[in-house]
Design a protein around this motif. Structure first.
Motif, PDB file in Angstrom:
ATOM      1  N   ASN A   1      57.871  14.985-101.987  1.00  7.46           N
ATOM      2  CA  ASN A   1      57.976  13.526-101.833  1.00  7.46           C
ATOM      3  C   ASN A   1      58.470  12.886-103.122  1.00  7.46           C
ATOM      4  N   LEU A   2      57.954  13.346-104.264  1.00  6.33           N
ATOM      5  CA  LEU A   2      58.373  12.783-105.550  1.00  6.33           C
ATOM      6  C   LEU A   2      59.838  13.121-105.852  1.00  6.33           C
ATOM      7  N   ILE A   3      60.240  14.360-105.550  1.00  2.78           N
ATOM      8  CA  ILE A   3      61.642  14.753-105.761  1.00  2.78           C
ATOM      9  C   ILE A   3      62.553  13.924-104.860  1.00  2.78           C
ATOM     10  N   GLU A   4      62.184  13.789-103.583  1.00  3.43           N
ATOM     11  CA  GLU A   4      63.016  13.018-102.655  1.00  3.43           C
ATOM     12  C   GLU A   4      63.108  11.557-103.074  1.00  3.43           C
ATOM     13  N   ASN A   5      62.029  10.992-103.599  1.00  2.44           N
ATOM     14  CA  ASN A   5      62.095   9.618-104.119  1.00  2.44           C
ATOM     15  C   ASN A   5      63.090   9.530-105.272  1.00  2.44           C
ATOM     16  N   ALA A   6      63.027  10.502-106.175  1.00  2.34           N
ATOM     17  CA  ALA A   6      63.959  10.492-107.308  1.00  2.34           C
ATOM     18  C   ALA A   6      65.402  10.634-106.824  1.00  2.34           C
ATOM     19  N   LEU A   7      65.625  11.522-105.863  1.00  2.00           N
ATOM     20  CA  LEU A   7      66.974  11.691-105.321  1.00  2.00           C
ATOM     21  C   LEU A   7      67.459  10.421-104.624  1.00  2.00           C
TER      22      LEU A   7
ATOM     23  N   GLU B   1      46.366  17.249-123.204  1.00  2.00           N
ATOM     24  CA  GLU B   1      44.953  17.322-123.576  1.00  2.00           C
ATOM     25  C   GLU B   1      44.209  18.364-122.734  1.00  2.00           C
ATOM     26  N   GLY B   2      44.844  19.510-122.547  1.00  2.00           N
ATOM     27  CA  GLY B   2      44.229  20.601-121.810  1.00  2.00           C
ATOM     28  C   GLY B   2      44.337  20.513-120.298  1.00  2.00           C
ATOM     29  N   ARG B   3      44.861  19.409-119.797  1.00  2.00           N
ATOM     30  CA  ARG B   3      44.974  19.233-118.338  1.00  2.00           C
ATOM     31  C   ARG B   3      46.358  19.660-117.865  1.00  2.00           C
ATOM     32  N   PRO B   4      46.440  20.490-116.806  1.00  2.00           N
ATOM     33  CA  PRO B   4      47.750  20.807-116.228  1.00  2.00           C
ATOM     34  C   PRO B   4      48.375  19.546-115.636  1.00  2.00           C
ATOM     35  N   VAL B   5      49.663  19.367-115.898  1.00  2.00           N
ATOM     36  CA  VAL B   5      50.391  18.198-115.396  1.00  2.00           C
ATOM     37  C   VAL B   5      51.665  18.680-114.715  1.00  2.00           C
TER      38      VAL B   5
ATOM     39  N   ALA C   1      47.024  10.446-102.005  1.00  2.00           N
ATOM     40  CA  ALA C   1      45.940  11.050-101.228  1.00  2.00           C
ATOM     41  C   ALA C   1      45.853  12.556-101.489  1.00  2.00           C
ATOM     42  N   ILE C   2      46.999  13.221-101.600  1.00  2.00           N
ATOM     43  CA  ILE C   2      47.011  14.658-101.910  1.00  2.00           C
ATOM     44  C   ILE C   2      46.438  14.882-103.308  1.00  2.00           C
ATOM     45  N   ALA C   3      46.832  14.043-104.256  1.00  2.00           N
ATOM     46  CA  ALA C   3      46.305  14.157-105.618  1.00  2.00           C
ATOM     47  C   ALA C   3      44.782  14.003-105.609  1.00  2.00           C
ATOM     48  N   ALA C   4      44.285  12.973-104.951  1.00  2.00           N
ATOM     49  CA  ALA C   4      42.839  12.726-104.907  1.00  2.00           C
ATOM     50  C   ALA C   4      42.102  13.895-104.256  1.00  2.00           C
ATOM     51  N   ALA C   5      42.662  14.475-103.194  1.00  2.00           N
ATOM     52  CA  ALA C   5      42.035  15.611-102.530  1.00  2.00           C
ATOM     53  C   ALA C   5      41.937  16.815-103.463  1.00  2.00           C
ATOM     54  N   HIS C   6      42.841  16.885-104.444  1.00  2.00           N
ATOM     55  CA  HIS C   6      42.847  17.984-105.414  1.00  2.00           C
ATOM     56  C   HIS C   6      42.153  17.596-106.715  1.00  2.00           C
ATOM     57  N   ARG C   7      41.444  16.475-106.690  1.00  2.00           N
ATOM     58  CA  ARG C   7      40.754  15.949-107.879  1.00  2.00           C
ATOM     59  C   ARG C   7      41.723  15.746-109.036  1.00  2.00           C
TER      60      ARG C   7
ATOM     61  N   ALA D   1      56.621  10.502-112.482  1.00  2.00           N
ATOM     62  CA  ALA D   1      55.483  10.549-111.564  1.00  2.00           C
ATOM     63  C   ALA D   1      54.803  11.884-111.823  1.00  2.00           C
ATOM     64  N   ALA D   2      53.508  11.832-112.174  1.00  2.00           N
ATOM     65  CA  ALA D   2      52.815  13.044-112.595  1.00  2.00           C
ATOM     66  C   ALA D   2      51.484  13.203-111.885  1.00  2.00           C
ATOM     67  N   LEU D   3      51.149  14.457-111.608  1.00  2.00           N
ATOM     68  CA  LEU D   3      49.844  14.819-111.078  1.00  2.00           C
ATOM     69  C   LEU D   3      49.072  15.480-112.215  1.00  2.00           C
ATOM     70  N   LEU D   4      48.012  14.820-112.673  1.00  2.00           N
ATOM     71  CA  LEU D   4      47.181  15.334-113.754  1.00  2.00           C
ATOM     72  C   LEU D   4      45.943  15.982-113.139  1.00  2.00           C
ATOM     73  N   PHE D   5      45.837  17.290-113.284  1.00  2.00           N
ATOM     74  CA  PHE D   5      44.761  18.051-112.676  1.00  2.00           C
ATOM     75  C   PHE D   5      43.566  18.142-113.633  1.00  2.00           C
ATOM     76  N   PRO D   6      42.392  18.509-113.106  1.00  2.00           N
ATOM     77  CA  PRO D   6      41.218  18.672-113.974  1.00  2.00           C
ATOM     78  C   PRO D   6      41.465  19.727-115.042  1.00  2.00           C
ATOM     79  N   LYS D   7      40.713  19.623-116.143  1.00  2.00           N
ATOM     80  CA  LYS D   7      40.892  20.515-117.285  1.00  2.00           C
ATOM     81  C   LYS D   7      40.644  21.978-116.981  1.00  2.00           C
ATOM     82  N   ASP D   8      39.647  22.280-116.175  1.00  2.00           N
ATOM     83  CA  ASP D   8      39.323  23.690-115.982  1.00  2.00           C
ATOM     84  C   ASP D   8      39.980  24.280-114.753  1.00  2.00           C
ATOM     85  N   PRO D   9      41.216  24.792-114.956  1.00  2.00           N
ATOM     86  CA  PRO D   9      41.890  25.449-113.831  1.00  2.00           C
ATOM     87  C   PRO D   9      41.160  26.727-113.450  1.00  2.00           C
TER      88      PRO D   9
END
Length: 174
Positions: A75-81, A98-102, A145-151, A165-173
């Motif tokens: 969705n993010l790629i298609e928006n950019a395109l 800061e240790g969080r996967p992005v 909503a997908i981001a929130a479901a993945h915390r 547009a970035a998805l910042l995931f929790p620190k402990d993968p």
């Protein structure tokens, strides 16, 4: 077909907000996912007269649903395109802040005005500049909503020029 896609998107957002999909989560290699999406979308960018690159700066495995994470990034790629003119650059990548996967999609297009960034995450919201392009205003709300479901946290920030547009995931993968 468009009405069915609209209902499907609304249903998926509701399921994500309910949280029942988390029970199907498993380890997802974000770098491998991003490389796969980059390979699939580079030809589309080339056809549209845009440059496309992939930048994997780290390794990261998160607990999630690969298909949903792919949908969010697509969705993010298609928006950019869709919202960048020919000659712009689009990058999909993975880094740590800061240790969080992005996982992110960035472009050099016109971006989204700062005062509209929260608003575009709402359902059925389309900015004036996007009204002449295909869509129903659910893409970014589905990504949120997908981001929130993945915390994870969805952020939109100015790149001057462009948007990230970035998805910042929790620190402990996983």
């Amino acid at each position: 077909d468009d009405v069915l896609k609209l209902f499907d998107a609304i249903l998926r957002i509701s399921e994500l907000e309910e949280g029942s999909l988390r029970r199907h989560f498993s380890p997802v290699d974000l770098g491998a996912l991003i490389v796969d999406l980059g390979e699939a979308h580079e030809p589309l960018a080339d056809d549209a007269g845009k440059t496309f690159s992939v930048d994997i700066a780290c390794e990261a495995v998160v607990d999630g649903d690969r298909e949903l994470l792919a949908q969010a990034l697509i969705n993010l790629i298609e928006n950019a395109l869709r919202h960048t003119p020919p000659g712009c650059g689009i990058e999909i990548g993975l880094r740590r802040d800061e240790g969080r996967p992005v996982a992110y999609v960035a472009d050099t297009g016109p971006g989204i005005p700062a005062d509209q960034r929260e608003r575009v995450l709402e359902r059925f919201v389309r900015l004036e500049a996007a009204r002449s392009t295909p869509g129903n205003g659910l893409g970014l709300s589905l990504v949120a909503a997908i981001a929130a479901a993945h915390r994870a946290e969805l952020t939109l920030r100015d790149r001057k020029p462009g948007l990230e547009a970035a998805l910042l995931f929790p620190k402990d993968p996983v």
